[in-house]
Scaffold this motif. Structure first.
Motif, PDB file in Angstrom:
ATOM      1  N   GLU A 111       0.844  -1.208   0.000  1.00 52.79           N
ATOM      2  CA  GLU A 111       0.000   0.000   0.000  1.00 52.79           C
ATOM      3  C   GLU A 111       0.871   1.246   0.000  1.00 52.79           C
ATOM      4  O   GLU A 111       1.946   1.269   0.606  1.00 52.79           O
ATOM      5  N   GLY A 112       0.397   2.290  -0.689  1.00 52.13           N
ATOM      6  CA  GLY A 112       1.125   3.547  -0.688  1.00 52.13           C
ATOM      7  C   GLY A 112       0.347   4.647  -1.380  1.00 52.13           C
ATOM      8  O   GLY A 112      -0.800   4.443  -1.808  1.00 52.13           O
ATOM      9  N   PRO A 113       0.958   5.826  -1.525  1.00 52.48           N
ATOM     10  CA  PRO A 113       0.274   6.968  -2.148  1.00 52.48           C
ATOM     11  C   PRO A 113       0.168   6.804  -3.661  1.00 52.48           C
ATOM     12  O   PRO A 113       0.681   5.845  -4.240  1.00 52.48           O
ATOM     13  N   LYS A 114      -0.499   7.757  -4.286  1.00 57.97           N
ATOM     14  CA  LYS A 114      -0.685   7.735  -5.736  1.00 57.97           C
ATOM     15  C   LYS A 114       0.664   7.690  -6.441  1.00 57.97           C
ATOM     16  O   LYS A 114       1.599   8.387  -6.061  1.00 57.97           O
ATOM     17  N   LEU A 115       0.737   6.851  -7.486  1.00 60.22           N
ATOM     18  CA  LEU A 115       1.987   6.658  -8.203  1.00 60.22           C
ATOM     19  C   LEU A 115       2.094   7.589  -9.407  1.00 60.22           C
ATOM     20  O   LEU A 115       1.117   7.830 -10.109  1.00 60.22           O
ATOM     21  N   ALA A 116       3.326   8.050  -9.648  1.00 54.57           N
ATOM     22  CA  ALA A 116       3.633   8.805 -10.863  1.00 54.57           C
ATOM     23  C   ALA A 116       4.067   7.826 -11.950  1.00 54.57           C
ATOM     24  O   ALA A 116       4.361   6.659 -11.676  1.00 54.57           O
ATOM     25  N   ASN A 117       4.112   8.301 -13.186  1.00 53.14           N
ATOM     26  CA  ASN A 117       4.520   7.435 -14.299  1.00 53.14           C
ATOM     27  C   ASN A 117       5.908   6.854 -14.075  1.00 53.14           C
ATOM     28  O   ASN A 117       6.188   5.705 -14.440  1.00 53.14           O
ATOM     29  N   GLU A 118       6.779   7.643 -13.476  1.00 55.80           N
ATOM     30  CA  GLU A 118       8.138   7.181 -13.205  1.00 55.80           C
ATOM     31  C   GLU A 118       8.137   5.927 -12.337  1.00 55.80           C
ATOM     32  O   GLU A 118       8.933   5.000 -12.538  1.00 55.80           O
ATOM     33  N   GLN A 119       7.215   5.886 -11.377  1.00 51.11           N
ATOM     34  CA  GLN A 119       7.161   4.734 -10.472  1.00 51.11           C
ATOM     35  C   GLN A 119       6.514   3.514 -11.124  1.00 51.11           C
ATOM     36  O   GLN A 119       6.968   2.389 -10.937  1.00 51.11           O
ATOM     37  N   THR A 120       5.449   3.742 -11.893  1.00 49.01           N
ATOM     38  CA  THR A 120       4.807   2.597 -12.550  1.00 49.01           C
ATOM     39  C   THR A 120       5.681   2.020 -13.663  1.00 49.01           C
ATOM     40  O   THR A 120       5.470   0.877 -14.081  1.00 49.01           O
ATOM     41  N   ASN A 121       6.651   2.789 -14.121  1.00 54.61           N
ATOM     42  CA  ASN A 121       7.576   2.298 -15.147  1.00 54.61           C
ATOM     43  C   ASN A 121       8.849   1.688 -14.551  1.00 54.61           C
ATOM     44  O   ASN A 121       9.705   1.208 -15.293  1.00 54.61           O
ATOM     45  N   SER A 122       8.974   1.696 -13.236  1.00 58.59           N
ATOM     46  CA  SER A 122      10.167   1.152 -12.592  1.00 58.59           C
ATOM     47  C   SER A 122      10.168  -0.374 -12.671  1.00 58.59           C
ATOM     48  O   SER A 122       9.127  -1.025 -12.835  1.00 58.59           O
ATOM     49  N   LYS A 123      11.365  -0.941 -12.530  1.00 58.01           N
ATOM     50  CA  LYS A 123      11.521  -2.394 -12.684  1.00 58.01           C
ATOM     51  C   LYS A 123      10.790  -3.148 -11.580  1.00 58.01           C
ATOM     52  O   LYS A 123      10.148  -4.167 -11.837  1.00 58.01           O
ATOM     53  N   TRP A 124      10.892  -2.649 -10.338  1.00 57.51           N
ATOM     54  CA  TRP A 124      10.249  -3.360  -9.230  1.00 57.51           C
ATOM     55  C   TRP A 124       8.737  -3.393  -9.403  1.00 57.51           C
ATOM     56  O   TRP A 124       8.093  -4.412  -9.149  1.00 57.51           O
TER      57      TRP A 124
END
Length: 343
Positions: A111-124
């Motif tokens: 669980e966490g805050p709203k994601l930016a595109n940078e985070q949804t594109n990360s490998k993890w």
């Protein structure tokens, strides 16, 4: 796999190794987690472990929990909170390693805050998303909020008339928790009977000497002394400003539509049924339409929009501005007050 919260129930015929719940709406996050927890519990996940990535958090704790044997149950649910949605290099490696060999006796909810595109594109994130379900929990707006509202109305089996549904939308857009609590209350107070906006005002307003509907009737009749007295009384008794704005928007919008249709040559007698105006209320609208012209109504709607914007964006309860708006139901006030701007 991206799945929106209102579609989650369709995907709870099987459990995925992990669920990613990120967003800015507390109600959506909690209800989404609860759905997953309840389904997991029915599948034997009776033990729950909670971890939070705080200062000094050791990612080995997550690995050890993932690999540890349960003392109480053969299946465990691990809930991991990422307050910044940034696991870092170590956390990214740990999360990817866990999901390389999924454990059918372990379930991970992150669980966490709203994601930016940078985070949804990360490998993890991509690794976890490939093995599980991503549930974006952003507060719905506009048509999305109305669809959410209709879904909760259906959930609580409420019988709301169109004006009551519109009132709920106006009062609670952007606040799912308050909207859900209001509908729970309605379920208790009126589980089967049809509910109108008039009845809603009695449920959700403080017990006032005057009602918002008495105020709008006085304004339509241009009884300014009575209207200003009612407005002061409603303010003093704690009536919610959004309820009053909703009622004024409703009346001004209706007057504007009637005026436009009249300008197109439609007889007023043909409009009563279309707009569901009862016989006893026809004289009120006739009086207002005779007094106010289209330009004045447009100005009043713009002013009401400004008051609502200030309330929703800045939390500003402008009762003086609302009194100003009420005065404009008298066309003579437009000559003296229409030039005054609302901050």
């Amino acid at each position: 796999m991206r799945v929106y919260p209102d579609q989650l129930s369709r995907h709870l015929n099987q459990l995925f190794p992990c669920y990613l719940i990120f967003g800015d709406d507390p109600w959506l996050i909690e209800t989404t987690k609860d759905q997953i927890r309840q389904f997991a519990k029915r599948q034997g996940f009776d033990e729950k472990v909670q971890l939070i990535q705080e200062t000094g958090f050791n990612w080995n704790d997550l690995t050890q929990e993932w690999q540890a044997m349960s003392l109480f149950s053969s299946k465990r649910l691990i809930e991991l909170t990422l307050p910044q949605a940034k696991p870092g290099a170590e956390g990214s490696s740990t999360l990817q390693a866990l999901l390389q060999t999924p454990n059918p006796d372990m379930l991970l909810i992150i669980e966490g805050p709203k994601l930016a595109n940078e985070q949804t594109n990360s490998k993890w994130f991509k690794t976890l998303d490939a093995h599980g379900i991503y549930l974006p929990c952003a507060t719905p707006e506009g048509d999305q909020f109305m669809r959410w509202l209709d879904g909760r109305i259906k959930h609580f089996k409420l019988n709301l008339q169109p004006d009551a549904r519109a009132m709920l939308h106006s009062l609670y857009e952007g606040n799912l928790l308050a909207a859900d609590q209001a509908m729970q209350l309605l379920q208790l107070l009126s589980p089967t009977n049809p509910v109108s906006a008039d009845e809603l005002s009695h449920y959700f307003e403080d017990q006032s000497r005057f009602t918002v509907f008495q105020l709008t009737d006085a304004l339509l009749n241009n009884k300014q002394d009575s209207a200003q007295h009612m407005l002061a009384q409603l303010n003093g008794e704690g009536t919610a400003l959004p309820i009053l704005l909703w009622a004024l928007f409703k009346e001004l919008g209706l007057l504007f539509n009637l005026k436009c249709e009249q300008a197109q040559g439609v007889a007023l007698s043909a409009l009563w049924g279309k707009h569901r105006i009862w016989d006893k209320r026809k004289p009120l609208y006739q009086a207002a339409l005779q007094r106010l012209n289209l330009e004045q109504l447009e100005h009043m709607l713009a002013l009401a929009s400004k008051l609502e914007l200030n309330l929703k964006q800045q939390g500003k309860e402008d009762w003086t501005g609302l009194s100003h708006l009420c005065l404009l139901f008298d066309p003579r006030a437009h000559r003296h007050l229409a030039h005054i701007a609302i901050d």
